[in-house]
Enzyme design. Structure first.
Site: not given
Ligand SMILES: N[C@@H](CS)C(=O)NCC(=O)O
Ligand SMILES: [Mg+2]
Ligand SMILES: [Zn+2]
Ligand SMILES: [Zn+2]
Length: 487
Positions: A169, A251, A256, A258, A267, A328, A330, A332
């Site tokens: 992680m 991610d 969309s 972040k 990461r 975002d 993603e 699911r």
């Molecule tokens: N990676 C996850 C948790 S940060 C994410 O992007 N979730 C989207 C959301 O809307 O919580």
């Molecule tokens: Mg990593």
């Molecule tokens: Zn996400």
């Molecule tokens: Zn995510």
């Protein structure tokens, strides 16, 4: 150069020593207590070090760590955990952290009856650091003062598995891509007899995983589906457990996108995959009973000309259409196809998925516990009980039909991949629940977004240093061990 050894003992909040410490002090003409009385006895998680405590010429380095209340409970109702063992993790971890940078070659630790596993976990979780330069500052060896002990080794293995998850992680996303993740996991697990199979883009497409692919296609990094198979020496339950883990190796949110602040933390959005493979690692190291299959869909979620666009409609393996209103959300999309694949091809008795799925889960319970979403009270009870034992807790959350209604039907498709902010973790769980047949395997979804990393500026828990946590590996492994051990 003589080896630098530190003897670690414990005391309690009422300023009384453990029996071993009592004996030690008597054997040294009371010098230890004299030292403690002048330094002040340590509170829970505090330490005192008596360097070169000399008596009859034989200097000994003695560290005393505070183990909290002498009458700590085996079940604390308020904290919902085994307090006596969690105190032991905290005290053992505090002892190791107190020795950082002091060039200690070996720690010899007094064992607290019934807490040997917890002490080994706390000590070895505290010892681990991602950076080699930091790791080099930690005590090299930590062992029981009176030699090998089976329960101690149980804790050593559990910590080793969680530390592997932490490594996966914490690694930068450019150095832990889907491909590298599969390589590192295979390298570590294959020697234990775990069958590791890595599938790529062609497999994902041939298995009609249209939701998974819709995320992955936005990145130049090839997606992977890693499959692990571990069969223990026996399987009293007769059941097959499938573990699924979200493996978004970075991610960015996709189109969309972040906010840029702290985006580096994403990461670790493959934390579900890390915990999943590390649970299998823990079970195999322990030669635990049971029959397990693990599946981790791995991809990056990036904005690009080939990425999902908000409003796109994609088709999952089971033919359900999904309106991707928020790219975002993603995780699911990777998980729904994998859940279908598990149900169709593995036909397990139990599926437990782990995913750093929603920010809403972080808001709901913070860093305290992972959220469990299941229709099975039996699964919820067993997962919660495992968290009581390991101190890495799991709390049951609702996943009601009202949550399903928030995301289905969508304007353009059967489901929307996002719903209202309120109840976001529950809505996400309801989305995933839609891909496991009601008459299919018992299913639990763990949203571990809240326990992905340590709480900024706090030591919660104190035996995990700043960074990604690998939680709740020990709990998931304990759940699997207990579940498979009972017929
Ligand atoms: N990676 C996850 C948790 S940060 C994410 O992007 N979730 C989207 C959301 O809307 O919580
Ligand atoms: Mg990593
Ligand atoms: Zn996400
Ligand atoms: Zn995510």
């Amino acid at each position: 150069m003589t080896e630098k050894i530190v003897y670690v003992h414990f005391s309690y909040d009422d300023e009384t020593p453990t029996p071993v410490l009592e004996e030690l002090s008597k054997s040294r003409n009371g010098s230890v207590f004299a030292g403690l009385n002048s330094a002040g006895w340590p509170g829970k998680g505090e330490t005192r070090i008596l360097w070169n405590d000399t008596f009859s010429g034989e200097g000994r380095n003695i560290l005393i760590a505070g183990a909290g209340a002498k009458n700590a409970k085996d079940y604390c109702e308020i904290e919902m955990l085994n307090e006596r063992r969690e105190n032991a993790r905290v005290a053992a971890g505090a002892a190791v952290n107190a020795l950082k940078g002091l060039k200690v070659d070996k720690v010899l630790m007094e064992l607290l009856p019934g807490c040997e596993t917890a002490q080994a976990e706390g000590a070895h979780l505290a010892q681990w650091r991602y950076k080699e330069t930091e790791l080099a500052k930690m005590p090299k060896l930590i062992e029981p003062i009176n030699g090998a002990h089976d329960d101690w080794m149980t804790g050593v293995r559990a910590a080793k598995a969680q530390n592997f998850a932490r490594y996966l992680m914490e690694s930068p996303a450019n150095l832990m891509t889907p491909t590298i993740f599969c390589e590192k996991v295979t390298e570590r697990l294959n020697p234990l007899g775990i069958k590791c199979t890595t599938h790529g883009k062609d497999f994902i497409l041939s298995e009609r995983m249209g939701a998974f692919w819709s995320v992955a296609k936005g990145s130049a990094e090839e997606p992977k589906l890693l499959k692990l198979e571990y069969n223990g020496p026996s399987n009293p339950s007769g059941k097959t457990i499938c573990l699924v883990g979200k493996g978004v190796t970075f991610d960015a949110g996709g189109i969309s996108i972040k906010p840029s602040a702290n985006m580096d933390a994403m990461r670790a959005d493959m934390g579900g995959a890390a915990v999943t493979v590390s649970t299998i690692y823990a079970l195999a190291m322990a030669k635990a009973p049971g029959k397990y299959v693990a599946l981790t869909p791995l991809a990056e979620n990036l904005p690009s000309g080939t990425a999902n666009k908000p409003g796109d409609v994609v088709t999952a393996r089971n033919g359900m259409t999904i309106q991707v209103d928020n790219t975002d959300a993603e995780g699911r999309l990777l998980l729904c196809d994998t859940l279908c694949y598990a149900c169709d091809t593995i036909k397990p008795d139990v599926i437990v998925d782990s995913a750093t799925l929603t920010g809403a889960m972080c808001v709901a319970t913070g860093w305290a516990c992972a959220g469990c979403f299941t229709w099975s009270t039996d699964l919820a009870t067993k997962l919660t009980a495992a968290g009581v034992e390991t101190g890495d807790r799991i709390w049951r959350m609702p996943v009601f039909n009202s949550h399903k209604k928030k995301i289905s039907p969508a304007q353009l498709a059967d489901l929307n991949n996002t719903g209202p902010r309120w109840g976001g973790a529950c809505n996400a769980a309801a989305y995933l629940r839609s891909f496991v047949p009601a008459d299919g395997p018992e299913y639990a979804h763990l949203d571990i977004a809240g326990v992905m990393d340590t709480c900024p500026g706090a030591d919660d828990p104190s035996y995990i240093s700043k960074g990604m946590t690998g939680r709740p590996t020990r709990t998931l492994a304990e759940f699997c061990r207990a579940y498979s051990s009972s017929s």
